[in-house]
Write a protein that holds these residues in place. Sequence first.
Motif, short mmCIF file in Angstrom:
data_model
loop_
_atom_site.label_atom_id
_atom_site.label_comp_id
_atom_site.label_asym_id
_atom_site.label_seq_id
_atom_site.Cartn_x
_atom_site.Cartn_y
_atom_site.Cartn_z
N LEU A 144 -85.97 9.48 -94.41
CA LEU A 144 -86.92 8.75 -93.57
C LEU A 144 -87.74 9.67 -92.69
O LEU A 144 -88.83 9.31 -92.25
CB LEU A 144 -86.18 7.73 -92.69
CG LEU A 144 -85.35 6.68 -93.44
CD1 LEU A 144 -84.71 5.73 -92.45
CD2 LEU A 144 -86.21 5.91 -94.44
N GLU A 145 -87.24 10.86 -92.40
CA GLU A 145 -87.90 11.74 -91.44
C GLU A 145 -88.81 12.76 -92.11
O GLU A 145 -89.49 13.52 -91.45
CB GLU A 145 -86.85 12.48 -90.60
CG GLU A 145 -85.95 11.55 -89.81
CD GLU A 145 -86.74 10.70 -88.82
OE1 GLU A 145 -87.79 11.17 -88.34
OE2 GLU A 145 -86.32 9.56 -88.56
N LEU A 189 -84.15 1.55 -92.96
CA LEU A 189 -84.90 1.33 -91.72
C LEU A 189 -84.18 0.33 -90.81
O LEU A 189 -84.14 0.51 -89.59
CB LEU A 189 -86.31 0.83 -92.04
CG LEU A 189 -87.24 1.84 -92.73
CD1 LEU A 189 -88.55 1.18 -93.12
CD2 LEU A 189 -87.49 3.04 -91.83
N THR A 196 -86.28 2.67 -85.39
CA THR A 196 -87.24 2.73 -86.49
C THR A 196 -88.18 1.53 -86.48
O THR A 196 -88.78 1.20 -87.51
CB THR A 196 -86.48 2.77 -87.84
OG1 THR A 196 -85.61 1.63 -87.92
CG2 THR A 196 -85.67 4.04 -87.96
N ARG A 199 -91.72 2.26 -87.57
CA ARG A 199 -91.79 2.51 -89.02
C ARG A 199 -91.68 1.20 -89.80
O ARG A 199 -92.32 1.03 -90.85
CB ARG A 199 -90.66 3.46 -89.41
CG ARG A 199 -90.63 3.84 -90.89
CD ARG A 199 -91.81 4.72 -91.26
NE ARG A 199 -91.73 5.11 -92.65
CZ ARG A 199 -91.00 6.13 -93.09
NH1 ARG A 199 -90.30 6.87 -92.23
NH2 ARG A 199 -90.98 6.44 -94.36
#
Length: 224
Positions: A144-145, A189, A196, A199
């Motif tokens: 995710l990063e 997420l 998050t 996002r």
Amino acid sequence: PSTEQLLQHEIFNEIALKETPYEEPIPLFSTKLRCEKLEIPGYNDNSEMDDKDEDHLANRSIDEVYYLWCLAGGDLEGELKKKGLITTQPPICALPDVITEDNDMYGLVRDSSFLLDDTITILSIDQLRKRLENIDETAYYPLLEDEKSSNLHTSPSSGELSEAANLPLIIREKDIEYQFHRIILYERLLKGYPYTKERIWKEARVDIPPLVRALVWAALLGVE
């Protein structure tokens, strides 16, 4: 042979060896999950994918696998018909013998499909495994990063999934590989919520898979 001689037959010894331990039946209005102890079936003995080290699909949740199974062409009603759990009969057989002026019916045999049946049927997911066999193992654990890499992975069977994001929503919801990547992404997420949340808003502008739509909106609206 007499009854005593019949009971000494070897077939009754085989039945005794196959007996399963007694489990207390679940009451009709119980909130206990009947599927609590069920596990996703592993690779078939004749499968060509037996050489893989880990079964990543078996680590997914039951509801997610069932959702993808339906997209892969799974037909629950058809499977139940094959097992004999759903039977059809001519409509004339459902008519009562006598109907009075007060609309009381007599001689009407109740259809067994309306009765409780606690039979458990294991559905085959070989077709689903076949559809997902070209997906890389890293797709089950997306990062995710890493902003440089795209969240929509490539797949040899469907090409660049980022192109599918531009298709109409009804087509995207039928694309099994696209739904697979989106569901896993949203699961990651949602596990990181509320950190998050931004996002999630970003991905929600693209689309939200039907399976996790309620959870995503609850997170966006701040509902516990």
